[in-house]
Write an enzyme that holds these catalytic residues in place. Structure first.
Site, short mmCIF file in Angstrom:
data_model
loop_
_atom_site.label_atom_id
_atom_site.label_comp_id
_atom_site.label_asym_id
_atom_site.label_seq_id
_atom_site.Cartn_x
_atom_site.Cartn_y
_atom_site.Cartn_z
N ASP A 11 2.60 4.43 -1.15
CA ASP A 11 3.90 3.97 -0.61
C ASP A 11 4.82 5.07 -0.06
O ASP A 11 6.03 5.07 -0.36
CB ASP A 11 4.66 3.17 -1.70
CG ASP A 11 3.90 1.93 -2.16
OD1 ASP A 11 2.81 1.66 -1.64
OD2 ASP A 11 4.41 1.23 -3.07
N LYS A 109 0.22 -4.33 -0.09
CA LYS A 109 0.42 -5.05 -1.34
C LYS A 109 1.83 -5.61 -1.40
O LYS A 109 2.71 -5.13 -0.70
CB LYS A 109 0.16 -4.11 -2.53
CG LYS A 109 1.09 -2.92 -2.56
CD LYS A 109 0.72 -1.94 -3.66
CE LYS A 109 1.68 -0.78 -3.68
NZ LYS A 109 3.07 -1.15 -3.92
N CYS A 154 5.03 2.37 -8.72
CA CYS A 154 3.73 2.10 -8.08
C CYS A 154 2.68 3.16 -8.36
O CYS A 154 1.50 2.82 -8.51
CB CYS A 154 3.95 1.85 -6.59
SG CYS A 154 4.85 0.30 -6.32
C1 VGL Z 1 7.96 0.31 -5.63
C2 VGL Z 1 9.66 -0.88 -6.60
C3 VGL Z 1 9.43 -1.94 -5.75
C4 VGL Z 1 7.16 1.57 -5.58
C5 VGL Z 1 7.70 -0.76 -4.78
O1 VGL Z 1 6.51 1.85 -4.54
O2 VGL Z 1 7.17 2.32 -6.61
N1 VGL Z 1 8.92 0.23 -6.54
N2 VGL Z 1 8.44 -1.86 -4.84
#
Ligand code: VGL
Ligand code: ZN
Length: 200
Positions: A11, A109, A154
């Site tokens: 991410d 995702k 994540c």
């Molecule tokens: C994430 C919170 C919500 C992350 C993704 O990538 O850690 N955290 N969505």
């Protein structure tokens, strides 16, 4: 049974970097380390948080709720977030400095409205697979190194699931940054160590 090694970059998207909707402090500082790390691996996988507008993990989808409140969902407790990484938006794009040439797979995702997915392997019900486990298995990859955003969400959930699947797991902290809600970075690092994950 030594298999192949892969780097999984979690991410590294605009919304998790300074100026983004769910900015992780220093999120953009990891880019040189992430890109350098890619050169040490024959195989690189990226993940991309990829939510529909009105996703159930957004506080804005729940009347009277604020970001970082925790609610009960059918699959368990869910932290609510500011709207972030909405499909097709600038915020959901990878950070412009991220090497997109080297990675062999991009796994998205969090695209089901009713369920969040912190982990690159299973959604937050801990049952619905993303397909990444099968992909790695078919490619004889048994040793994974993880980095990215956010360390305590994540990255950590992905690392814990990878260990559960029997993979050898390393997390590179210098190429990761955390959100750190109520000491969650320390809690998740302790949990990862307990699960036999190497914290580098
Ligand atoms: C994430 C919170 C919500 C992350 C993704 O990538 O850690 N955290 N969505
Ligand atoms: Zn998300």
């Amino acid at each position: 049974m030594a298999g192949e090694r892969a780097l999984i970059v979690i991410d590294v998207q605009n919304d998790f970097c300074p100026g983004g909707a769910l900015a992780v402090s220093g999120g953009d500082e990891i880019l040189p380390a992430v890109n350098a790390l890619m050169e040490d691996f024959a195989h690189v996988v990226l993940t991309q948080d990829w939510h529909p507008a009105c996703h159930s993990s957004f506080a804005s989808s729940h009347a009277g709720k604020s970001p970082f409140d925790v609610i009960d969902m059918p699959y368990g407790a869910q932290t609510l977030w500011p709207d972030h990484c909405i499909q097709g938006t600038k915020g959901a794009e990878f950070h412009p400095a991220l090497n997109l040439t080297k990675p062999e797979l991009i796994i998205r995702k969090g695209f089901r409205t009713a369920i969040d997915s912190y982990s690159a392997f299973f959604e937050n019900d801990h049952k619905t697979p993303t397909g990444l486990g099968g992909y790695l298995k078919e490619r004889s990859i048994s040793d994974v190194t993880l980095c990215g955003l956010a360390t305590d969400y994540c990255v950590a959930y992905s690392a814990l699931d990878a260990a559960k699947l029997g993979l050898a797991v390393t997390v590179k902290l210098e190429a990761s940054r955390g959100i750190d809600l109520g000491g969650s970075v320390a809690t998740m690092i302790a949990g990862m160590k307990e699960a036999g994950i190497t914290i580098a």
